[in-house]
Write a protein that holds these residues in place. Structure first.
Motif, PDB file in Angstrom:
ATOM      1  N   SER A 312      30.021  -7.256 -27.726  1.00 21.22           N
ATOM      2  CA  SER A 312      29.389  -7.074 -27.384  1.00 21.22           C
ATOM      3  C   SER A 312      30.769  -5.958 -26.800  1.00 21.22           C
ATOM      4  N   LYS A 313      32.417  -6.252 -26.100  1.00 19.60           N
ATOM      5  CA  LYS A 313      32.503  -5.765 -25.786  1.00 19.60           C
ATOM      6  C   LYS A 313      33.654  -5.132 -26.675  1.00 19.60           C
ATOM      7  N   GLU A 314      33.968  -5.994 -27.721  1.00 19.69           N
ATOM      8  CA  GLU A 314      34.142  -5.237 -28.640  1.00 19.69           C
ATOM      9  C   GLU A 314      33.775  -4.388 -29.954  1.00 19.69           C
ATOM     10  N   VAL A 315      32.378  -4.570 -30.031  1.00 21.30           N
ATOM     11  CA  VAL A 315      31.581  -3.251 -30.567  1.00 21.30           C
ATOM     12  C   VAL A 315      31.920  -2.200 -29.280  1.00 21.30           C
ATOM     13  N   CYS A 316      31.597  -1.977 -28.135  1.00 22.91           N
ATOM     14  CA  CYS A 316      31.632  -1.305 -27.384  1.00 22.91           C
ATOM     15  C   CYS A 316      32.509   0.042 -27.083  1.00 22.91           C
TER      16      CYS A 316
END
Length: 857
Positions: A312-316
């Motif tokens: 998720s961090k990679e997307v956010c």
């Protein structure tokens, strides 16, 4: 075999059902006392002595009948009668009297236009006709009796665990102390009478017979068996079966109690009791599925949170700009980080434990099917239904509508038939109509998808950011609601359409008619309920190429440009599943519980001409209830098996789905029971040995569920490609998101979006070569490699489940070995008794011969 009817021996082998041995009513040469109609059928001015005597006889018969139980009631309206209909009613009732039934006509106490024909059937007559029609009664029990499973104490009631110390026991001793009925039950009485009414003639022609025709031509209004009494509980006096069922079964307070299946079977018959047995079994099997689903869902959050938080961090935090998903100047380049919320949700539905749960649910469905077969076989033994066969007699409607006749090779008689050409043409037309309706439903589904796409584009391109935090999520939720409305509207139509098409086919037997109607109804319901879900799971975004492909926007309404959120399609699938599952059940529960009450109230208001009078007679209060429709139970099966499909097909999209289904069904079962005991007339207790066509549908749904789960795991979720990436690149999934998207050169857009600024490239989902590659925008080798692994995963998954299914089917026989031993032992004992009786008869005959020879000498 000879059958005695009113003192006359009739050879049953030469009888054509029940109507041929019944003497035809002679022309009325003298005023024979007959149970008939009042002022419209009598024209004499001054009654003579014979008519006075006839009236006295009638009064005596009424007094005698009032002391006996009314088993069945036929209703007609005097205002609708003509001379022809009066003649038919008189002939019909006269033939019924000649069969040994006792009749009385009485008016409705609150509406003088309505008359009741009350039927009392002496036990002797009922037993004769039961034997003639081959109806095996409950007390004619031959096989080993399989006892009911004893419930846990907290699930027990006085009906499932009779206790002589219970205060209710003494008031209902004859009901609670019986294991096997000692005589013909009231439900079986209604069945036998209905079978006689279905064959009873009302005219000179062989086709002029049957209560159904008289009701369809509005000569009779309705015909139904009588409830055993009022459902309201009383504090004193004996209790009837209806009161016991209402208090200890059809109550929401009893939602956790075991059902009294034997009493349900005794009161309503096998058709109704099999439905409630199946629904109760389904609820029981949902308990472990619900527990496992919630466990996997919560444990997945706890164990895999770190891995998916990194994803998720990679997307956010991604600086990547996504290409516009529309084709007009106001379309915008959307940052990938706008899908942050979606990316956080993804690990709720798409983690290894949830995928494991989907696989286990496929195995659960096979257990469900095999264990139900076992339970069904045990119920057949317990309810003495193993020898029940399908009624293969010719339908009166088939006989009436068919104009072709031929000599039967079996009977040698002239019988109606349908030529193969006509039959083929009718079935072709019916199948074409079904396919056309399915196509209409699919087009409606595409319309919903176009709506979702349009709303998402409008919200994305809007300058107002109130509702644009997650445009795809908002569009998906509103589309789910629209899909629910579409499903509910079409559900009101396909039952009537299926009836019309089945009438067009005109099957020969009632069994063929019922099966054809069931399969058509389910086929339409299948497409209606699952079309949108299947589209999202397996079709959406599959035809997307690259942003510069103009065909995406111009072909099929631009449906090719319909994309999932960059985080995946499984969240949208879960939203649609939950919306339809919850919303549909709320609407149906309200419809099934509230609407029958409103109809009941309106019927009472409409049929009570004198509202000050109170209905006290049982047949009058039953008449004011909702009529029991022919395919009522079929509709109940339909809703539950559609729900079973939602639970088994797409459980990977929402693991708590079995829990939602369980909560709904616990209430659904009791609401259905309340309708049966309070809101509906008593149904005819038709003898059925099993679930009939629904067993085949259940088997098909189970197999489709296995395939569907396999494809959801392989194609809808990211399970396969994540594991490939973890194995070949990085175990912590760092960089995984970048491998799922491809780059596009902004300068190649045909439109100038005007919002790109210094942006030279944008990204879109898929694995395609970049603009500087010789095969630019073509699918990469990695795409074909992953696609191959996905199909391989489907094949492996299906073979594993099928292997487990075969093992389960082998391990779990339909009838336990110990029960088979008991049945075989009992049959051997029965054969031994018969052999001993034959031997004794033979010895007696030999002894007589010896005595005869001795007398001669």
């Amino acid at each position: 075999m000879s059958v005695n009817v009113n003192g006359t021996n009739v050879d049953a082998e030469t009888i054509d059902d029940a109507k041929t041995y019944t003497p035809k009513p002679q022309a009325r040469k003298e005023p024979k006392p007959s149970p008939v109609l009042d002022e419209k059928s009598t024209k004499s001015e001054k009654p003579d002595q014979n008519k006075l005597e006839t009236k006295a006889e009638k009064e005596e018969k009424v007094r005698s009948l009032n002391k006996k139980r009314v088993d069945f009631v036929i209703v007609y309206r005097k205002s609708t009668l003509t001379d022809d209909s009066i003649t038919k009613i008189e002939t019909f009732l006269l033939n019924l009297e000649q069969k040994g039934f006792e009749l009385e006509i009485s008016g409705f106490s609150v509406n003088t236009d309505i008359d009741f024909v009350k039927i009392h059937a002496p036990t002797r007559v009922l037993l004769q006709f039961a034997e003639l029609f081959g109806i095996e009664l409950a007390y004619h029990y031959k096989d080993y009796r399989v006892g009911a499973t004893k419930p846990f104490n907290f699930m027990a009631t006085i009906l499932t665990s009779p206790n002589v110390m219970h205060p209710v026991y003494e008031r209902a001793r004859p009901i609670l102390s019986e294991d096997i009925p000692r005589t013909i039950t009231n439900a079986e009485k209604g069945l036998v009478i209905y079978r006689v009414l279905s064959k009873n003639p009302y005219g000179e022609s062989d086709q002029d017979c049957g209560i159904k025709k008289l009701i369809s031509t509005n000569i009779f209004e309705s015909a139904f068996p009588i409830h055993d009494g009022q459902w309201q509980w009383t504090e004193e006096g004996p209790l009837n079966e209806r009161q016991l069922l209402d208090k200890y079964w059809s109550s929401l307070r009893c939602f956790y109690k075991q059902q009294p299946l034997d009493l349900i079977h005794k009161y309503y018959g096998p058709e109704t009791s099999f439905y409630f047995a199946w629904l109760g079994y389904y609820n029981t099997m949902l308990i472990p599925a619900s527990a496992l689903g919630v466990f996997c869902f919560i444990l997945g959050l706890l164990i895999f949170e770190d891995i998916f938080t990194a994803r998720s961090k990679e997307v956010c935090e991604s600086p990547i700009m996504l290409c516009p998903q529309c084709h007009f100047k106001n379309c915008k380049f959307e940052p990938l980080k706008n899908s942050c919320f979606h990316a956080h949700l993804i690990y709720l539905m798409d983690n290894p434990l949830v995928i494991t749960f989907a696989g286990l649910m496929s195995i659960w469905s096979t257990f469900f099917l095999e264990l139900w077969r076992r339970k069904e076989a045990m119920l057949q033994i317990r309810w003495n239904l193993r020898s029940v066969e399908a009624d293969c007699s010719m339908r009166p409607q088939f006989e009436a509508k068919t104009t072709h006749y031929k000599i039967s090779k079996i009977t040698g008689n002239l019988e109606p038939y349908m030529p193969k050409k006509v039959q083929c043409a009718r079935y072709t037309l019916s199948a074409s109509a079904i396919l056309f309706l399915m196509l209409l439903m699919i087009l409606g589904m595409f319309g919903i998808m176009v709506y979702i796409k349009t709303v998402a584009v409008v919200l994305t391109s809007s300058d107002k950011h109130i509702l644009t935090i997650n445009p795809t999520l908002v569009a998906s939720a509103s589309g789910s609601f629209l899909s629910l409305c579409f499903i509910l509207i079409f559900e009101m139509l396909y039952g009537k359409i299926a009836t019309w098409l089945t009438d067009l086919e005109n099957p020969r037997t009632q069994v063929d008619y019922d099966n054809s109607f069931t399969y058509k109804s389910y086929a339409l319901a299948f497409v209606n309920n699952y079309a949108v879900i299947f589209y999202i799971a397996f079709v959406k975004a599959r035809f997307y190429t690259h942003p510069g492909d103009e065909r995406l926007w111009t072909t099929a309404g631009g449906i090719g440009s319909d994309l999932c959120n960059p985080a995946g399609c499984i969240i949208e699938l879960g939203i649609h599943l939950v919306t339809i599952l919850i919303g549909k059940q709320i609407v149906l529960t309200g419809k099934q519980y509230i609407i029958p009450k409103i109809k009941n109230l309106l019927r009472r208001m409409r049929k009570h001409k004198n509202r000050n009078l109170k209905v006290t007679l049982q047949w009058e209060s039953d008449y004011l209830l909702n009529p029991y429709k022919k395919y009522h139970i079929m509709q109940e099966y339909m809703q539950m098996i559609i729900q079973y499909g939602f639970v088994t097909f797409f459980v990977a999209a929402f693991p708590p789905a079995p829990l939602l289904a369980l909560f709904n069904n616990l209430i659904e079962l009791r609401i259905d029971a309340i309708k049966m005991t309070r809101a509906f007339r008593r149904p005819v207790a038709f003898k059925v040995p099993n679930l009939a066509a629904w067993n085949g549908i259940l088997k098909g749904v189970t197999y489709i569920g296995v395939a569907t789960n396999a494809f959801v795991i392989a194609f809808t979720s990211e399970f396969v490609q994540r594991n490939i990436y973890k194995t070949t690149v990085s175990s912590d999934l760092v960089g995984f998101v970048n491998t799922t998207i491809s780059v596009f050169n902004v300068s190649e857009f045909l439109l100038d979006f005007g919002t790109a600024g210094n942006l030279t490239v944008c990204y879109y989902p898929g694995r395609r070569y970049p603009p500087d590659h010789p095969s630019k925008y073509e699918l990469t080798e990695e795409h074909w490699y992953i696609l191959t692994i996905r199909f391989l995963a489907v094949v492996v998954f299906e073979h594993i489940v099928m292997l487990i299914t075969g093992i389960i089917a082998y391990i779990i026989p339909d009838i336990p070995f110990s029960v088979k031993e008991h049945i075989n032992y009992q049959r051997d004992q029965f054969k031994a008794i018969k052999l001993k009786a034959l031997q004794e008869t033979y010895l007696k005959e030999q002894e007589k011969k010896k005595l005869h020879i001795f007398d001669l000498t």
